[in-house]
Design an enzyme around this catalytic site. Structure first.
Site, PDB file in Angstrom:
ATOM      1  N   ARG A 108      39.401  -7.644 -49.497  1.00  0.00           N
ATOM      2  CA  ARG A 108      39.079  -9.071 -49.294  1.00  0.00           C
ATOM      3  C   ARG A 108      39.961  -9.928 -50.187  1.00  0.00           C
ATOM      4  O   ARG A 108      40.115  -9.651 -51.371  1.00  0.00           O
ATOM      5  CB  ARG A 108      37.624  -9.350 -49.679  1.00  0.00           C
ATOM      6  CG  ARG A 108      36.624  -8.782 -48.759  1.00  0.00           C
ATOM      7  CD  ARG A 108      35.272  -9.436 -48.920  1.00  0.00           C
ATOM      8  NE  ARG A 108      34.790  -9.555 -50.286  1.00  0.00           N
ATOM      9  CZ  ARG A 108      33.637 -10.123 -50.619  1.00  0.00           C
ATOM     10  NH1 ARG A 108      32.854 -10.627 -49.680  1.00  0.00           N
ATOM     11  NH2 ARG A 108      33.249 -10.187 -51.859  1.00  0.00           N
ATOM     12  N   THR A 112      39.724 -16.638 -49.960  1.00  0.00           N
ATOM     13  CA  THR A 112      39.272 -16.916 -48.588  1.00  0.00           C
ATOM     14  C   THR A 112      38.151 -15.968 -48.156  1.00  0.00           C
ATOM     15  O   THR A 112      37.447 -16.240 -47.193  1.00  0.00           O
ATOM     16  CB  THR A 112      40.431 -16.726 -47.594  1.00  0.00           C
ATOM     17  OG1 THR A 112      40.801 -15.340 -47.605  1.00  0.00           O
ATOM     18  CG2 THR A 112      41.631 -17.577 -47.959  1.00  0.00           C
ATOM     19  N   ASP A 204      30.309  -4.692 -57.552  1.00  0.00           N
ATOM     20  CA  ASP A 204      31.443  -4.279 -56.714  1.00  0.00           C
ATOM     21  C   ASP A 204      31.366  -2.760 -56.511  1.00  0.00           C
ATOM     22  O   ASP A 204      31.549  -1.973 -57.440  1.00  0.00           O
ATOM     23  CB  ASP A 204      32.754  -4.656 -57.410  1.00  0.00           C
ATOM     24  CG  ASP A 204      33.951  -4.416 -56.497  1.00  0.00           C
ATOM     25  OD1 ASP A 204      34.680  -5.378 -56.224  1.00  0.00           O
ATOM     26  OD2 ASP A 204      34.142  -3.264 -56.051  1.00  0.00           O
ATOM     27  N   ASP A 207      34.512  -0.655 -57.471  1.00  0.00           N
ATOM     28  CA  ASP A 207      34.693  -0.513 -58.922  1.00  0.00           C
ATOM     29  C   ASP A 207      33.680   0.462 -59.507  1.00  0.00           C
ATOM     30  O   ASP A 207      34.009   1.256 -60.393  1.00  0.00           O
ATOM     31  CB  ASP A 207      34.553  -1.882 -59.607  1.00  0.00           C
ATOM     32  CG  ASP A 207      35.774  -2.765 -59.365  1.00  0.00           C
ATOM     33  OD1 ASP A 207      36.845  -2.216 -59.047  1.00  0.00           O
ATOM     34  OD2 ASP A 207      35.638  -3.994 -59.485  1.00  0.00           O
TER      35      ASP A 207
HETATM   36  C1  PRP Z   1      34.187  -4.628 -50.425  1.00  0.00           C
HETATM   37  C2  PRP Z   1      33.269  -3.710 -49.645  1.00  0.00           C
HETATM   38  C3  PRP Z   1      33.524  -4.094 -48.233  1.00  0.00           C
HETATM   39  C4  PRP Z   1      33.777  -5.574 -48.335  1.00  0.00           C
HETATM   40  C5  PRP Z   1      32.543  -6.291 -47.889  1.00  0.00           C
HETATM   41  O1  PRP Z   1      35.487  -4.160 -50.405  1.00  0.00           O
HETATM   42  O2  PRP Z   1      33.494  -2.354 -49.904  1.00  0.00           O
HETATM   43  O3  PRP Z   1      34.642  -3.450 -47.655  1.00  0.00           O
HETATM   44  O4  PRP Z   1      34.045  -5.853 -49.710  1.00  0.00           O
HETATM   45  O5  PRP Z   1      32.758  -7.648 -47.891  1.00  0.00           O
HETATM   46  P1  PRP Z   1      32.802  -8.526 -46.565  1.00  0.00           P
HETATM   47  O6  PRP Z   1      31.605  -8.103 -45.755  1.00  0.00           O
HETATM   48  O7  PRP Z   1      32.691  -9.916 -47.098  1.00  0.00           O
HETATM   49  O8  PRP Z   1      34.091  -8.290 -45.875  1.00  0.00           O
HETATM   50  P2  PRP Z   1      36.664  -4.867 -51.216  1.00  0.00           P
HETATM   51  O9  PRP Z   1      37.399  -5.807 -50.328  1.00  0.00           O
HETATM   52  O10 PRP Z   1      36.143  -5.411 -52.512  1.00  0.00           O
HETATM   53  O11 PRP Z   1      37.643  -3.650 -51.485  1.00  0.00           O
HETATM   54  P3  PRP Z   1      37.398  -2.285 -52.289  1.00  0.00           P
HETATM   55  O12 PRP Z   1      36.460  -1.426 -51.473  1.00  0.00           O
HETATM   56  O13 PRP Z   1      38.757  -1.709 -52.390  1.00  0.00           O
HETATM   57  O14 PRP Z   1      36.814  -2.625 -53.641  1.00  0.00           O
HETATM   58  N1  URA Z   2      31.792  -6.126 -51.949  1.00  0.00           N
HETATM   59  C1  URA Z   2      31.119  -5.472 -52.917  1.00  0.00           C
HETATM   60  O1  URA Z   2      31.534  -4.400 -53.389  1.00  0.00           O
HETATM   61  N2  URA Z   2      29.995  -6.046 -53.388  1.00  0.00           N
HETATM   62  C2  URA Z   2      29.518  -7.190 -52.906  1.00  0.00           C
HETATM   63  O2  URA Z   2      28.453  -7.644 -53.380  1.00  0.00           O
HETATM   64  C3  URA Z   2      30.232  -7.843 -51.886  1.00  0.00           C
HETATM   65  C4  URA Z   2      31.366  -7.279 -51.414  1.00  0.00           C
END
Ligand code: PRP
Ligand code: URA
Length: 213
Positions: A108, A112, A204, A207
């Protein structure tokens, strides 16, 4: 959130118990990873109650010959949304060790909140499989919608989406955009904060799974 026919919210006491530990900021990375896997296995059991391609086989028991349904070979593909979706793959492989895995890398944009793709590798011949897209967090629903669109673009008709924690706005967005996709979430949280994080959520997920913060 209104009721959607294509949304199942688990609210199962055993899963809720594990989610309570998962949410706790003091839970270690190891325990977090194990809990995500365990919750995924429990969810998969229910998620695959319908729509799984099966074949009828003949089995000789010690007493007689009978017919029995088995899951068709090579009929299920798991697609984790990277990174956090990776944490759910083993929880399904415990039940279906031979399931193939496709990867969609989405991240993400922090401003945005729109996802951008950085990787996509899907198994050949995916179009006639049951594709189970997994991601522990369904927040705005942008990543889920993007992943579903990519899978549909490959001709797949039988898609399910599984997530541990959903925000009402995100679940509604995916349910309305894709009424043909069944969405399974363990628990529905209250809302999103101004940064697109789920409240109360668990922080997160990527993380916490991989120790990057
Ligand atoms: C997080 C999560 C989802 C997304 C959800 O990933 O694992 O993929 O955000 O958010 P949304 O419904 O608003 O799209 P992130 O983009 O943080 O990447 P990561 O898994 O690499 O930490
Ligand atoms: N992605 C995450 O990992 N946690 C949240 O709360 C939202 C998006």
């Amino acid at each position: 959130m209104k009721n959607y026919e294509n949304v199942t919210i688990f609210n199962h006491p055993l899963v809720n118990h594990k989610i309570a530990i998962l949410r706790n900021e003091k839970t270690s990375m190891k325990e977090f990873r194990e809990l995500i896997e365990e919750i995924t296995t429990l969810m998969t059991f229910e998620c695959l109650r319908e729509g799984v391609p099966t074949v009828e086989v003949e089995v000789k028991t010690p007493l007689e010959v009978c017919t029995q349904h088995m899951v068709k070979d090579n009929s299920i593909v798991i697609v984790p949304i990277l990174r956090a979706g990776l944490g759910m793959v083993n929880g399904i492989h415990v039940l279906f060790p031979s399931a193939r895995v496709g990867h969609i890398g989405l991240c993400r944009n922090e401003e945005t909140l729109e996802p951008y793709e950085y990787y996509c590798k899907l198994p050949d011949g995916i179009e006639d499989k049951l594709v189970l897209i997994v991601d522990p967090m369904l927040a705005t629903g942008g990543s889920a919608c993007d992943a579903i669109e990519r899978i549909k673009a490959r001709g797949v008709k039988n898609i399910k989406f599984m997530s541990v924690i959903g925000a009402p706005e995100g679940v509604a967005r995916v349910a309305e955009a894709h009424p043909d996709v069944h969405i399974f979430v363990s628990t529905l949280d209250r809302c999103l904060n101004e940064n697109g994080y789920i409240l109360p959520g668990l922080g997160d997920a990527g993380d916490r799974l991989f120790g990057t913060k």
